[in-house]
Enzyme design. Structure first.
Site, PDB file in Angstrom:
ATOM      1  N   LYS A   1      56.069  60.667  63.227  1.00  0.00           N
ATOM      2  CA  LYS A   1      56.517  61.106  64.545  1.00  0.00           C
ATOM      3  C   LYS A   1      55.330  61.647  65.301  1.00  0.00           C
ATOM      4  O   LYS A   1      54.551  62.443  64.764  1.00  0.00           O
ATOM      5  CB  LYS A   1      57.582  62.198  64.360  1.00  0.00           C
ATOM      6  CG  LYS A   1      58.363  62.471  65.598  1.00  0.00           C
ATOM      7  CD  LYS A   1      59.497  63.431  65.308  1.00  0.00           C
ATOM      8  CE  LYS A   1      60.089  63.849  66.650  1.00  0.00           C
ATOM      9  NZ  LYS A   1      61.249  64.654  66.519  1.00  0.00           N
TER      10      LYS A   1
ATOM     11  N   GLU B   1      58.752  58.251  67.920  1.00  0.00           N
ATOM     12  CA  GLU B   1      58.980  58.070  66.485  1.00  0.00           C
ATOM     13  C   GLU B   1      58.566  56.637  66.178  1.00  0.00           C
ATOM     14  O   GLU B   1      58.910  55.727  66.946  1.00  0.00           O
ATOM     15  CB  GLU B   1      60.469  58.214  66.168  1.00  0.00           C
ATOM     16  CG  GLU B   1      61.019  59.611  66.366  1.00  0.00           C
ATOM     17  CD  GLU B   1      62.532  59.638  66.206  1.00  0.00           C
ATOM     18  OE1 GLU B   1      63.030  60.553  65.562  1.00  0.00           O
ATOM     19  OE2 GLU B   1      63.203  58.729  66.720  1.00  0.00           O
TER      20      GLU B   1
ATOM     21  N   ASP C   1      40.707  57.252  73.722  1.00  0.00           N
ATOM     22  CA  ASP C   1      41.362  58.145  72.753  1.00  0.00           C
ATOM     23  C   ASP C   1      41.055  57.683  71.328  1.00  0.00           C
ATOM     24  O   ASP C   1      41.929  57.671  70.459  1.00  0.00           O
ATOM     25  CB  ASP C   1      42.881  58.146  73.012  1.00  0.00           C
ATOM     26  CG  ASP C   1      43.564  59.328  72.356  1.00  0.00           C
ATOM     27  OD1 ASP C   1      42.871  60.282  71.959  1.00  0.00           O
ATOM     28  OD2 ASP C   1      44.806  59.293  72.213  1.00  0.00           O
TER      29      ASP C   1
END
Ligand SMILES: Nc1ncnc2c1ncn2[C@@H]1O[C@H](COP(=O)(O)OP(=O)(O)OP(=O)(O)O)[C@@H](O)[C@H]1O
Length: 674
Positions: free
Chosen positions: A404, A409, A526
């Site tokens: 999660k 999820e 990222d």
């Protein structure tokens, strides 16, 4: 002959009337004159019998004895017209029709020729009567006249019965007409009739075949439909069997995971209620193995302290002896030394034992971390509204929860259409969010999807699909990577052998090179160990394009404006992203910095800047803004080339830092050059 004339004849004359031949001859002459001024018609009725006409089918000829009219050319024409009508009715087939037309044309030509010949033949009986006059189509002669009208090749005009090229008598009499020729023509006609018969036969056969094929095609269509229905049924059954099987395997896996957790919990610990004074909270309670290990370490520590105390006292006694106080104990210098050596040796042995236990403790701590993550996963799975094995979008059978994230999820799932495992990332919008925030999140996710879906590369996780589940939830379908992510790998083994670290960073750079060689360049923004996944054979793949930026064509050499400042994971972001005085300009050099941090972390087991700091502290203390120079620990030993690459990646000044395509030339990133 027209009916009115016949009527006139029959009413005004009896067959026994001796003036009848003359009357008829006159009438015929009149009719001939009417039909064609230039046509010379036989002026007198000849009682002689007409010559036999052989080129028509005799059985179709009307009985000449019963006929009160001539059965010469006019009758022949009628006969063939009837025949043609029959053929036309029988056969609509174009080819056959054409053949018939040709045949009939030729027959008509012949017939006309015969008519003309009869007209010219002075010995023919009654032959001239009404020949040149068009029939109204009534009576026995009408069909013949019709045919005559339709004969384009004949010299008779179809509309008014006049001859288009009226032949004179000489012309007619000049037509050579020997018996041989007639026979030849008759033969040709019978050949053509034969052909018609053959073609008719063929047509009938073809019709039969067509009907057979139609029947067969109906049958095949029926069979196909049945097969399709059966296929659909078996598909439904197959899907049911498959998903049942997958579900039972997943259930078994869930059970096993929970059992393992229970066992591990006994050994390593569990989350329990912790009391601190009057405050009761949830906290970690060590398991038996950790308790034993800690007890052991404690006892070793106690032992160590006790020996240290004894040693101290021995040293004291030794120094006291030097003052002459220890004479009565009788301990010699030698004894002091031996005793001290015993203590020292014992302390060294305790230290060794302690080190072993500490190593074991580190291992336990890693196991404990894994256990805590697994416990969290199970807790998240138990609390998830998708945990009951739903089939999403009629094709994705959700199995077990993989993990999660912040707002999502990720489930392991099976694509029942493509028959492969996939990862379904379920993005849930917080129901309490404002509509504006929800829309912004969706926009963001769609943007991510639009970028990610176009990326096809072995070192980039594929994005297969996106669909809405309900108003607040949507799902992205990703390539399933059954291995761990790099973050989990580094948690289990904080330091990787250089060889392993190198091949991982090479793969990450391959992905980055791809992102920078496309027509639309992409900055990932990222890049971190959690966003590097491994497939079942250990291939590393970059994922999560949630913060990625498309580099527009008109971007200057310094890069594009960073509009999402503050996002990302600070340990891995370069100094320019923390610039506050102006909007930072960024480029693929951001990803180069992040890759340098990842390589450093893989080799040295810690991040180069702010390793022990929280995100908040990094920001508060300007950790990255101050990260001007990278330092390398003395251990483990790492190659100069690796360190040099890291240094280049972590060049503080953005303008001096190489971009992705430049650093890709570094020898450390190429196996063939070494
Ligand atoms: N394609 C995939 N195949 C296998 N596992 C995956 C895949 N994508 C994500 N996971 C796993 O699912 C878990 C959750 O992933 P997710 O990306 O939501 O988490 P995160 O990166 O921790 O969160 P966030 O995206 O909010 O930063 C992680 O453990 C990740 O390894």
């Amino acid at each position: 002959m027209s009916d009115d004339i016949v009527m006139q004849l029959s009413s005004s004359s009896s067959p026994s009337d001796p003036s009848l031949p003359t009357k008829l001859a006159k009438l015929e002459a009149r009719m001939a004159g009417k039909s064609s001024s230039s046509l010379t018609i036989q002026s007198a009725w000849q009682p002689a019998p007409p010559p036999p006409i052989k080129f028509v089918e005799q059985e179709e000829l009307p009985d000449s004895s019963s006929s009160d009219d001539d059965n010469g050319g006019e009758f022949l024409i009628q006969h063939n017209t009837q025949k043609r009508h029959r053929l036309q009715e029988d056969d609509h087939d174009m080819d056959l029709e054409q053949s018939k037309e040709t045949t009939n044309g030729r027959i008509k030509t012949l017939e006309n020729f015969e008519i003309r010949r009869n007209l010219d033949d002075p010995n023919k009986k009654k032959q001239g009567r009404g020949r040149g006059r068009p029939s109204t189509g009534r009576g026995r002669g009408s069909k013949t006249s019709d045919q005559m009208r339709s004969v384009s090749t004949s010299s008779i005009n179809s509309s008014n019965g006049q001859l288009e090229n009226p032949p004179n008598k000489e012309n007619w009499s000049n037509v050579p007409l020997g018996n041989d020729e007639r026979v030849a023509l008759q033969e040709e006609i019978s050949v053509l009739h034969g052909k018609i018969a053959t073609l008719e036969e063929e047509l009938n056969r073809s019709r039969q075949e067509a009907s057979d094929y139609r029947h067969l095609s109906h049958q095949l269509e029926k069979e196909l439909k049945e097969l399709r229905d059966r296929d659909q049924q078996s598909k439904t059954k197959r899907i049911k069997v498959l998903s049942d099987l997958l579900i039972s395997v997943s259930k078994a896996e869930r059970q096993e995971a929970r059992m393992k957790i229970r066992q591990e919990s006994l050994r390593l610990g569990n989350i329990g209620v912790v009391r601190a004074g009057t405050i009761i909270s949830e906290g970690w309670e060590d398991g038996q193995a950790l308790k034993d290990l800690n007890a052991h370490l404690r006892s070793l520590l106690e032992m160590k302290e006790s020996i240290e105390r004894h040693r101290k006292s021995l040293k004291k006694r030794q120094s006291d002896k030097g003052d002459g106080n220890d004479m009565e104990t009788g301990i010699s210098d030698e004894d002091f030394h031996v005793q001290d050596e015993i203590f020292k040796s014992r302390l060294a042995s305790i230290k060794r034992e302690e080190e072993t236990y500490l190593k074991e403790k580190d291992r336990y701590e890693l196991e404990k971390g894994r256990l805590i993550r697994e416990m969290k996963r199970i807790r998240d799975e138990d609390g998830s509204r998708f945990n009951n094995f739903p089939i999403l979008n009629q094709r994705y059978a959700l199995l077990n929860l993989l993990g999660k994230g912040g707002f999502s999820e990720v489930y392991k799932a099976f694509d029942l259409v493509e028959n492969r495992y996939v990862a379904c990332k379920l993005h849930s919008l917080n129901g309490q969010w404002s509509e504006e925030k929800k829309q912004s999140y969706i926009r963001h996710a769609i943007r991510e999807y639009n970028i990610h879906k176009t990326l096809v590369h072995p070192h980039i996780v594929r994005l297969w699909d996106i669909f809405e589940i309900d108003h607040n939830t949507f799902c992205t379908v990703l390539e399933y990577c059954s291995g761990k992510d790099l973050d989990a790998v580094l948690k289990a083994t904080p330091m990787l052998p250089e060889r392993e670290a190198r091949i991982i960073i090479v793969q990450i750079f391959h992905g980055l090179i791809y992102l920078n060689k496309r027509p639309q360049r992409i900055i990932h923004y990222d890049l971190k160990p959690g966003n590097v996944l491994f497939d079942e054979v250990g291939v590393a793949k970059v994922t999560d394009f949630g913060l990625s930026k498309i580099v527009e064509d008109d971007v200057g050499s310094q890069g594009m404006e960073l509009t999402s400042q503050g996002a990302g994971t600070y340990w891995y972001l370069p100094p320019e992203c923390f610039e506050l005085s102006k909007t930072p300009l960024i480029s693929s050099k951001v990803d180069v910095w992040s890759a340098g941090v990842i390589l450093y972390q893989m080799l040295f087991g810690r991040r180069p800047f702010g390793h022990d700091q929280t995100q908040e502290r990094i920001l508060r203390e300007d950790t990255i803004i101050n990260a001007r120079k990278v330092e390398f620990p003395s251990k483990p030993s790492v190659s100069i080339e690796a360190k040099e690459l890291i240094r280049r990646c972590l060049t503080y000044n953005q303008t001096e830092r190489p971009d992705v395509l430049t650093i890709a030339q570094d020898p450390y990133l190429s196996y063939s050059k070494r």
